[in-house]
Design a protein around this motif. Sequence first.
Motif, mmCIF file in Angstrom:
data_model
loop_
_atom_site.group_PDB
_atom_site.id
_atom_site.type_symbol
_atom_site.label_atom_id
_atom_site.label_comp_id
_atom_site.label_asym_id
_atom_site.label_seq_id
_atom_site.Cartn_x
_atom_site.Cartn_y
_atom_site.Cartn_z
ATOM 1 N N PRO A 48 0.796 -1.231 0.000
ATOM 2 C CA PRO A 48 0.000 0.000 0.000
ATOM 3 C C PRO A 48 0.830 1.283 0.000
ATOM 4 C CG PRO A 48 -0.130 -1.075 2.137
ATOM 5 C CD PRO A 48 0.620 -1.995 1.226
ATOM 6 N N LEU A 49 2.100 1.196 0.322
ATOM 7 C CA LEU A 49 2.953 2.384 0.332
ATOM 8 C C LEU A 49 4.117 2.257 -0.650
ATOM 9 C CD1 LEU A 49 3.063 3.103 4.184
ATOM 10 C CD2 LEU A 49 1.564 4.110 2.465
ATOM 11 N N SER A 50 3.925 1.478 -1.695
ATOM 12 C CA SER A 50 5.012 1.258 -2.657
ATOM 13 C C SER A 50 5.444 2.553 -3.345
ATOM 14 C CB SER A 50 4.599 0.231 -3.708
ATOM 15 O OG SER A 50 3.488 0.702 -4.437
ATOM 16 N N TRP A 51 4.575 3.527 -3.401
ATOM 17 C CA TRP A 51 4.926 4.808 -4.028
ATOM 18 C C TRP A 51 6.093 5.483 -3.312
ATOM 19 C CZ3 TRP A 51 4.587 9.058 -0.922
ATOM 20 C CH2 TRP A 51 3.805 8.928 0.227
ATOM 21 N N GLN A 92 15.787 -1.613 5.303
ATOM 22 C CA GLN A 92 16.676 -2.591 4.682
ATOM 23 C C GLN A 92 17.633 -3.173 5.719
ATOM 24 O OE1 GLN A 92 18.154 -0.016 1.560
ATOM 25 N NE2 GLN A 92 17.110 -1.220 0.002
ATOM 26 N N GLN A 93 18.155 -2.313 6.605
ATOM 27 C CA GLN A 93 19.054 -2.777 7.657
ATOM 28 C C GLN A 93 18.327 -3.699 8.632
ATOM 29 O OE1 GLN A 93 20.364 0.965 9.216
ATOM 30 N NE2 GLN A 93 21.938 1.247 7.645
ATOM 31 N N PHE A 119 12.814 -8.835 1.079
ATOM 32 C CA PHE A 119 12.670 -7.446 1.508
ATOM 33 C C PHE A 119 11.324 -6.890 1.057
ATOM 34 C CE2 PHE A 119 13.652 -2.805 0.922
ATOM 35 C CZ PHE A 119 13.658 -2.507 2.272
ATOM 36 N N GLU A 120 10.846 -7.313 -0.105
ATOM 37 C CA GLU A 120 9.520 -6.888 -0.586
ATOM 38 C C GLU A 120 8.424 -7.374 0.373
ATOM 39 O OE1 GLU A 120 8.851 -4.813 -3.191
ATOM 40 O OE2 GLU A 120 11.021 -4.577 -3.250
ATOM 41 N N TRP A 155 5.908 -5.032 2.509
ATOM 42 C CA TRP A 155 4.454 -5.226 2.417
ATOM 43 C C TRP A 155 3.849 -5.357 3.815
ATOM 44 C CZ3 TRP A 155 1.505 -9.311 4.197
ATOM 45 C CH2 TRP A 155 0.161 -9.258 3.871
ATOM 46 N N ALA A 156 4.436 -6.214 4.641
ATOM 47 C CA ALA A 156 3.907 -6.425 5.993
ATOM 48 C C ALA A 156 3.987 -5.146 6.819
ATOM 49 C CB ALA A 156 4.676 -7.553 6.685
ATOM 50 N N ARG A 157 5.110 -4.466 6.746
ATOM 51 C CA ARG A 157 5.278 -3.228 7.517
ATOM 52 C C ARG A 157 4.297 -2.161 7.052
ATOM 53 N NH1 ARG A 157 8.018 1.639 7.970
ATOM 54 N NH2 ARG A 157 8.755 2.022 10.082
ATOM 55 N N HIS A 158 4.154 -2.016 5.759
ATOM 56 C CA HIS A 158 3.272 -0.972 5.242
ATOM 57 C C HIS A 158 1.799 -1.291 5.470
ATOM 58 C CE1 HIS A 158 6.718 0.545 2.477
ATOM 59 N NE2 HIS A 158 6.850 0.940 3.730
ATOM 60 N N CYS A 159 1.435 -2.562 5.426
ATOM 61 C CA CYS A 159 0.051 -2.921 5.792
ATOM 62 C C CYS A 159 -0.195 -2.557 7.252
ATOM 63 C CB CYS A 159 -0.205 -4.404 5.562
ATOM 64 S SG CYS A 159 -0.515 -4.826 3.842
#
Length: 102
Positions: free
Chosen positions: A17-20, A46-47, A63-64, A68-72
Amino acid sequence: PSCNWHPYLQLLPRDDPLSWLRSEEALQWLRGTPLEGSDEVLKTQQQRHQQLREILGDLAGSFEDWLWARHCYLSRSFDQAAFPRSEEWGSAAMVPLLDSMN
């Protein structure tokens, strides 16, 4: 599925949801705003993902997947101040019932 969260997780968007936030063009639009440091946040994530991979190996996912999990979580969680119960609880929480009303 043995996880009680499984039905809720199936309803989350498949795309980040925050890929932008990873778009160079989008980052240019954020200059001069409070969100300007988003590229630094990405480096920090990333770290953190790399540290998790050192502990869990392939179980940590890509990492993707991490983003995804973090942004959800970030786009759907409620700050603990919305549900004050204790001074000791200092985290945000996902609340599927409230999220379904969004």
